[in-house]
Design an enzyme around this catalytic site. Structure first.
Site, PDB file in Angstrom:
ATOM      1  N   CYS A 134       0.843  -1.200   0.000  1.00  0.00           N
ATOM      2  CA  CYS A 134       0.000   0.000   0.000  1.00  0.00           C
ATOM      3  C   CYS A 134       0.879   1.251   0.000  1.00  0.00           C
ATOM      4  CB  CYS A 134      -0.923   0.007   1.217  1.00  0.00           C
ATOM      5  SG  CYS A 134      -1.978   1.471   1.286  1.00  0.00           S
ATOM      6  N   CYS A 136      -0.348   4.135   2.288  1.00  0.00           N
ATOM      7  CA  CYS A 136      -0.182   3.926   3.728  1.00  0.00           C
ATOM      8  C   CYS A 136       1.275   4.079   4.148  1.00  0.00           C
ATOM      9  CB  CYS A 136      -0.671   2.532   4.125  1.00  0.00           C
ATOM     10  SG  CYS A 136      -2.388   2.206   3.731  1.00  0.00           S
ATOM     11  N   ASP A 137       2.145   3.347   3.463  1.00  0.00           N
ATOM     12  CA  ASP A 137       3.524   3.197   3.933  1.00  0.00           C
ATOM     13  C   ASP A 137       4.517   4.124   3.247  1.00  0.00           C
ATOM     14  OD1 ASP A 137       2.538   1.178   5.538  1.00  0.00           O
ATOM     15  OD2 ASP A 137       2.906  -0.375   4.049  1.00  0.00           O
TER      16      ASP A 137
END
Length: 524
Positions: free
Chosen positions: A339, A342-343
């Site tokens: 992701c 997200c990361d």
């Protein structure tokens, strides 16, 4: 910090604060501290029930939220804006005595937890998965004096993140030990702490009366199937690990007809609200393990419970495809990620690779290029599969390199984190090493159908074979969405196939006699 529109919306929420609350803010001379103090000041000025004081805290900048006169148990290390602004608003309301809408049984379960639980959650403000975890732990800390929770923005506290070698968010620590990573629901967290909960829930599930339609999966296909079935006035149940499925991990959605733009979590919230408008028995935190045909169709869950139904609709969806190369599993969450939204912020200023040249891969590269030092895209084929407009954008960016005919063969690490990868130049049959700190895998989907391998007819890729009515190779069992052989894995197509499967199941029910046991019950 807050524009006029946001203040107007926030003012309506702050009216729900019942008891006075206090914001304890720790700041220094950093620009981020000044932003946080400005935010806290604006909040205090908006409500007579919010006061503000400055304190010295373990992390700066930070803001703790709690009732006046009590030591606060909820804290935000960083500036809770972006996806976490909702977490802040909920923390204010809950600290001020506004009741939660969570399941009353779960709330009581939280209050009864014994012991000291000190949680810290590392997040990024662009992570759409993080707020669910932050909000769940904040609520738990509000309800139970033995629980505290601190949200830490990894981008502002990079030395701490690097010291703990955190390379994926959300990452949750309990009493200084790793507790969990990735999206977790309130029920999942509570069940993990209350070890007897799973056994009690399995026993309760075994006692449930048979359904007429049981939907396995809570994504767009499952939600659509449940709504269409429930509207027929028949007993309908939904079993899912989490409601929303993979859509919860989708940031921007721009091709959902009549809605120019939305985000995955928002769409999922609307789907869940729509499902709950009908008499649907919604069961989450449960995963199907087997389907068997008998008088009823029996669905065995991994928890050991068994549910029965006259018809079943399988809508288990799909998951990100893995590279299946040495080192991938060992370094998942330690540099191997799936992701980018997200990361990505955890790799600020570093070099990363994106595996895959389709739309997802090129979009990921473009997003990451604004954060990291450099992005290298590795595409197995000799051409990129992404839309031309995305390819042109990526090729115009100075810190994106695209390598075609490249096959990743190994993830390299130092036992703690990713330090690079090996790939084969397929055109010249040469091996190369790429020095990167992160690897974002974007190579398509795998259907969640392993538990059906010896039960239903599947394609070579593991997709459930369905006909035009959503019927599978087992009578009474239907399937819908990304887990099926239906072409084009799109949200809107999944919803349509869910409706088709539900209508197919209803047609099956009205043409098939009920089991003898069910007929006897109806007679009585």
């Amino acid at each position: 910090m807050l524009d006029a529109t946001l203040k107007q919306q926030l003012d309506a929420y702050l009216q729900h604060i019942v008891n006075p609350i206090e914001l304890s803010v720790s700041t220094d001379e950093q620009a981020s501290s000044k932003e946080l103090l400005e935010l806290a000041t604006e909040l205090a000025e908006m409500s007579g029930k919010i006061s503000l004081k400055q304190v010295a805290a373990e992390r700066t900048p930070s803001m703790a939220v709690g009732p006046v006169g009590e030591t606060p148990r909820v804290s935000f290390a960083g500036i809770p804006m972006g996806h976490e602004f909702t977490s802040l608003v909920l923390a204010l309301l809950q600290a001020g005595g506004h009741p939660s809408k969570a399941d009353p049984e779960v709330l009581e379960q939280i209050r009864n937890l014994q012991g000291e639980y000190h949680f810290v959650t590392y997040i990024s403000l662009s992570c759409q998965n993080c707020p669910d975890v932050v909000q769940a732990l904040n609520l738990m800390a509000t309800l139970n004096p033995g629980i505290t929770h601190v949200m830490v923005d990894g981008a502002l506290f990079q030395p701490e993140v690097e010291a703990k070698q955190i390379m994926a968010v959300p990452s949750v620590y309990l009493n200084d030990e790793p507790f969990g990573q990735g999206r977790m629901t309130l029920n999942e967290i509570v069940s993990k702490l209350d070890t007897g909960a799973a056994k009690r829930k399995a026993a309760a599930l075994n006692d449930k009366a048979p359904y007429e339609v049981l939907v396995i999966g809570g994504g767009p296909a499952g939600a659509s199937a449940a709504i269409y079935a429930a509207r027929k006035g028949i007993r309908t149940g939904v079993v899912a690990e989490r409601f929303g499925g993979q859509v919860m991990d989708t940031v921007g959605i721009e091709n959902f007809i009549s809605v120019p733009y939305t985000e995955g979590p928002k769409l999922v919230a609307s789907l869940e609200q729509h499902v709950k408008e009908y008499e649907v028995d919604l069961i989450t935190e449960q995963k199907a393990a087997a389907v068997k045909k008998g008088d009823y169709i029996e669905v065995t869950l991994e928890s050991g419970a068994t549910l029965k139904s006259r018809s079943v609709i399988l809508a288990t969806g799909a998951r990100w495809r893995e590279m299946n190369v040495p080192g991938e599993k060992e370094y998942r969450g330690k540099g191997v990620a799936y992701c980018p939204h997200c990361d990505g912020p955890l790799f600020k200023g570093k070099r990363v690779a994106v595996i895959g040249g389709g739309n997802s891969g090129i979009e990921a590269a473009i997003d990451l290029a604004g954060i990291v030092e450099h992005v290298t895209v590795l595409e197995y084929g000799d051409t990129l599969r992404a839309d031309a407009v995305l390819v042109r954008k990526a090729e115009s960016m100075a810190n994106i390199t695209i390598i075609k005919e490249a096959m990743t063969t190994e993830v390299l690490g130092d036992d703690n984190k990713v330090i690079g990868l090996k790939y084969k130049d397929r055109k010249h049959d040469e091996m190369h090493v790429l020095d990167v700190a992160g690897i974002f895998v974007q190579i398509g989907l795998v259907p969640n159908s392993e538990f059906l391998r010896d039960t239903l007819e599947l394609t070579e890729r593991g997709e459930i074979v369905v006909d035009s009515h959503g019927r599978t190779s087992m009578a009474g069992v239907f399937a819908a969405g990304d887990v099926t052989s239906t072409p084009y894995k799109q949200i809107i197509i999944s919803m349509g196939s869910g409706a088709t499967a539900a209508l197919g199941a209803f047609d099956h029910l009205i043409r098939t006699p009920a089991p003898v046991a069910a007929q006897a019950t109806e007679t009585v």
